[in-house]
Design an enzyme around this catalytic site. Structure first.
Site, PDB file in Angstrom:
ATOM      1  N   ASP A   1      41.276  64.528  98.572  1.00 18.00           N
ATOM      2  CA  ASP A   1      40.367  65.222  99.484  1.00 18.00           C
ATOM      3  C   ASP A   1      41.052  66.406 100.168  1.00 18.00           C
ATOM      4  O   ASP A   1      40.417  67.394 100.494  1.00 18.00           O
ATOM      5  CB  ASP A   1      39.852  64.248 100.545  1.00 18.00           C
ATOM      6  CG  ASP A   1      40.974  63.498 101.234  1.00 18.00           C
ATOM      7  OD1 ASP A   1      41.638  62.691 100.559  1.00 18.00           O
ATOM      8  OD2 ASP A   1      41.204  63.723 102.436  1.00 18.00           O
TER       9      ASP A   1
ATOM     10  N   TYR B   1      50.998  64.435  97.990  1.00 20.97           N
ATOM     11  CA  TYR B   1      50.466  64.869  99.287  1.00 20.97           C
ATOM     12  C   TYR B   1      51.567  65.339 100.240  1.00 20.97           C
ATOM     13  O   TYR B   1      51.470  66.386 100.877  1.00 20.97           O
ATOM     14  CB  TYR B   1      49.671  63.725  99.940  1.00 20.97           C
ATOM     15  CG  TYR B   1      49.322  63.969 101.377  1.00 20.97           C
ATOM     16  CD1 TYR B   1      48.219  64.731 101.719  1.00 20.97           C
ATOM     17  CD2 TYR B   1      50.116  63.455 102.401  1.00 20.97           C
ATOM     18  CE1 TYR B   1      47.909  64.971 103.040  1.00 20.97           C
ATOM     19  CE2 TYR B   1      49.809  63.699 103.721  1.00 20.97           C
ATOM     20  CZ  TYR B   1      48.700  64.457 104.042  1.00 20.97           C
ATOM     21  OH  TYR B   1      48.413  64.702 105.353  1.00 20.97           O
TER      22      TYR B   1
ATOM     23  N   LYS C   1      37.862  56.327  96.269  1.00 16.65           N
ATOM     24  CA  LYS C   1      37.692  56.547  97.708  1.00 16.65           C
ATOM     25  C   LYS C   1      37.033  57.896  97.938  1.00 16.65           C
ATOM     26  O   LYS C   1      37.555  58.925  97.539  1.00 16.65           O
ATOM     27  CB  LYS C   1      39.043  56.521  98.400  1.00 16.65           C
ATOM     28  CG  LYS C   1      38.903  56.833  99.887  1.00 16.65           C
ATOM     29  CD  LYS C   1      40.110  56.370 100.607  1.00 16.65           C
ATOM     30  CE  LYS C   1      39.986  56.544 102.088  1.00 16.65           C
ATOM     31  NZ  LYS C   1      41.303  56.782 102.652  1.00 16.65           N
TER      32      LYS C   1
END
Lengths: 522, 242
Positions: A297, A262, A369
């Site tokens: 996400d 990330y 998640k």
């Protein structure tokens, strides 16, 4: 609670895992030969380094910065040597460093004695970390069945830790199981962790050890009243992944956002720095029995959720591999994904369902998640509330584990108190009303849901093959992930990466590498 | 002609409201909520729902009626940059014919803002909700620098690629961070004497053309605007400068 089965081919899944292993191997090889300033600072924090000087520069930074040129040997050597040479406790040494003592100038003493002293210090600090983990396990057992499934996860972000406490307590009382304190917008790019309680931050609240302690205490109080464990979440990401992991371990955080890529892609942090930092931080997180939450996400807020679904799955395989390599068992690997397809898409819900069930089936023991719609949330709060309802239903049906609640005002402002209430009310209604729907569903074998899941799995395998062919560093340089290109020598924090000398010594690594490896299904 | 909010009959003035008061729910507090709405200037109000949130907070849903009306023809509005927008094909043709070369656009989220959703929606190939981004325009050379770009670097980059336009996206508005960042960039350009070299454009969910103008920008694009709005504005402004 089971999710409907897709019956995905086991050989394809095994192939994806093998590819992820091959992709991770050269990166792990690099990681084992390098340290970073934040790994060294995290090591010193475990040995007792803490506090800050009059200008607010943290003691671990003062110490590590004074060792530039010698970090290849590891900072622990010099810190523990200074403790012995000066006859000080860590508290005393921290004050001396804050007042200007340069530990790099002290003559090195007996290495045996330094090692003994370091391990004695670590014995005490790891006893505290393990006691935290034991307390969490005891509470979870005592209050078994009280937490919701999935865990309802809410964010607070006022900038002021004391205001956060009020909002977090309110959210927990209304039914939230997990509270994340979102960080101030720029903290991921600070190469230090601020010290003490903070009351000013834009876009969020600084992650500091004292802020962790304040929030932990507040949530423990609500947990006692409610008879339900409240999970505390923060961010082990950015330039200080290892240090935040240490602070989280010390203050009994329960989950940390921690992704192997990330920072590289979305924060432009140098890839070598991130890969080294994520590994060390995950070892600490494993030792503290905390869970990670990965950030897949984010791929979908940048790229299209239909076209790029395979990059989410590919990243999940890579994150899983790096996490296992750091000793995290599957039950602590919270892989991320999101409900981000265009709401105007015909049968979009079915495709989202396919992908959510796919993640569940491929990673059966991971606390998945699931992230709510954000990209297509608009000022139409009524439509937004409807989208969140669909998201809530899908999360329950597909057996997700950690459910970040969508806010009807997502695109407008930081959530109002009433926005969180409405989000919880919606989720608790839907998830109770459709509690066992997932068990009742069987998909058509030739139906569009199973076909979609197969398509994404096949695309992910092809994608991983391409990454394997190029190597992960090269694949990131070419923009294969999230359509973002990051040169290997670009980005922030490269100057903080140091090749270890043959004499490199790190007592924390010595201790952790002697731990028994994580077993599958642990 | 005056118009009023419409519920189910002309001029009924029906408005729906929802708000939270820092007080425990009780008959007294519900009445207080109703009086509060009346004090806002409504003629009638019914509190249809009250929900206790926690620790002394109560949320209310209210329906109220107003006799206040407004004449839209009397209202001044700055539609500026959004009106009369060209299509993807029209923009490319316009640039080819009126400007005769590719238009160079540099975009970034500046300051500490890490939310790239806005700049990505305008610039990325894919665009947003079936509106192609600037990277897809054959007659636009688009450079998206991403998030957390310091103003100085943005300006250096814009000079390096001889940009025609600079797009700045700001999503975080807490404590007016967006205003401060946007103002700092405009001032930096002025201080270096190069403000007029660029068409300077601000974007973000809380930004409109009026605010952008106040902060020294040529245009502002907020909610509901897409790449074609931005591209139309840039193309027309460049053509007018020729």
């Amino acid at each position: 609670m089971g999710a409907p089965r897709l019956g995905l081919p086991a050989d394809k899944i095994a192939l994806a895992r093998e590819l992820a292993s091959r992709i991770a191997a050269p990166v792990m090889e690099y990681v084992s030969r390098h340290t970073t300033v934040s790994i060294e600072r995290a090591t010193l924090r475990l040995l007792g380094a803490d506090g800050a000087d009059a200008r607010g520069v943290p003691v671990p930074n003062l110490a590590v910065d004074s060792l530039r040129g010698r970090l290849e040997n590891g900072a622990a050597l010099y810190y523990v040597n200074a403790l012995i040479a000066k006859g000080l406790t860590p508290g005393g040494l921290n004050r001396a460093i804050a007042s200007g003592l340069d530990i790099s100038t002290i003559e090195l003493g007996d290495l045996e004695r330094i090692s003994r002293e370091a391990h004695a210090l670590l014995e005490a600090v790891f006893a505290r970390i393990e006691a935290n983990a034991a307390l969490r396990r005891r509470r979870e057992k005592e209050w078994e069945g009280k937490a919701k499934s999935p865990l309802l996860y809410l964010i607070v972000a006022t900038g002021n830790i004391y205001e956060d406490v009020k909002q977090a307590r309110a959210a927990a009382r209304q039914g939230a199981d997990a509270i994340a304190v979102i960080r101030a917008t720029a903290q991921s790019l600070l190469d230090y962790v601020p010290h003490g309680a903070t009351t000013e931050g834009i876009g969020g609240t600084y992650a500091t050890q004292e802020n962790f302690r304040i929030m932990r205490e507040a949530l423990d109080e609500v947990a006692e009243e409610e008879g339900r464990y409240i999970y505390l979440v923060n961010y082990s990401s950015g330039l200080c992944m290892p240090e935040i992991a240490v602070m989280g371990a010390l203050e009994r955080l329960d989950m940390l956002l921690n992704d192997s890529m990330y920072g590289i892609l979305f924060r432009d942090i140098n890839m070598y720095r991130t890969f080294a930092d994520q590994h060390f931080s995950r070892m600490i997180i494993a030792a503290a029995d905390m869970a990670i939450n990965t950030g897949e996400d984010n791929y979908l807020t940048t790229s299209d959720a239909w076209e790029k679904a395979c990059t989410v799955l590919a990243s999940q395989f890579i994150n899983e591999r790096f996490a296992l390599a750091a000793g995290l068992p599957h039950r602590l690997i919270g892989l991320g994904h999101a409900f981000e397809m265009n709401p105007g898409m015909k049968n979009g819900f079915l495709y989202e369902l396919a992908q959510a069930c796919m993640a569940r089936e491929i990673f059966p023991d991971c606390p998945l998640k699931y992230m709510p719609p954000t990209k297509f949330m608009s000022g139409d709060i009524f439509m937004g509330y409807a989208m969140n309802t669909m998201f809530n239903l899908l999360s329950k049906v597909s057996g997700q584990s950690i459910h970040l609640l969508g806010m009807l005002t997502e695109a407008i402002h930081n959530p109002f108190l009433q926005d969180r209430y409405l989000a919880l009310e919606n989720a608790m209604y839907v998830m109770n009303n459709a509690a066992d729907l997932g068990d009742e569903i069987a998909f058509r074998e030739d139906g569009m849901i199973i076909r979609r899941a197969l398509e994404v799995l096949n695309q992910a395998v092809s994608f991983l093959e391409e990454v394997d062919r190029l190597g992960l560093f090269e694949a990131i340089e070419r923009g294969l992930f999230a359509e973002i290109k990051r040169p290997r020598l670009g980005g922030k924090g490269l100057e903080g990466v140091v090749r270890k000398s043959p004499a490199y010594w790190n007592p924390v690594l010595e201790r952790m590498e002697n731990r028994p490896a994580a077993k599958e299904g642990d | 002609m005056l118009i009023r909010p419409y519920g189910d009959a002309m001029d009924d003035g029906a408005v729906q409201l929802s708000f939270t008061l820092p007080a425990e729910d009780s008959p007294r507090v519900r009445e207080a909520a109703r009086r509060l709405v009346l004090a806002l200037g409504f003629d009638a109000c019914e509190i249809v729902h009250a929900a206790s949130l926690s620790e002394g907070f109560t949320m209310f849903i209210a329906y109220a009626r107003t006799s206040v009306g407004i004449d839209p023809d009397e209202v001044e509005v700055d539609e500026g940059a959004v009106s009369d927008c060209m299509s993807f094909e029209e923009i490319n043709r316009f640039i080819r014919e009126e400007i005769g070369r590719r238009v160079v656009v540099v975009g970034a989220c500046t300051g500490h803002d890490a939310h790239t959703v806005g700049i990505d929606a305008i610039m990325n190939m894919k665009g947003y909700d079936h509106h192609f981004g600037l990277e897809r325009y054959p007659m636009v050379e688009a450079h998206n620098l991403g998030a957390q770009v310091p103003n100085e670097r943005l300006v250096e980059y814009a000079l390096e690629v001889a940009a025609d336009a600079i797009l700045v996206s700001q999503s975080v508005t807490q404590r007016d961070a967006h205003r401060l960042n946007l103002t700092a960039l405009a001032e930096l350009l002025r201080a270096r004497g190069i403000r007029d070299r660029f068409i300077l454009i601000a974007g973000g969910p809380r930004i409109d053309n009026r605010l952008a103008g106040e902060l020294g920008y040529d245009a502002g694009f907020g909610k509901g605007t897409y790449a074609e709005h931005v591209a139309t504005f840039i193309a027309r402004r460049l053509a007018a400068r020729k």
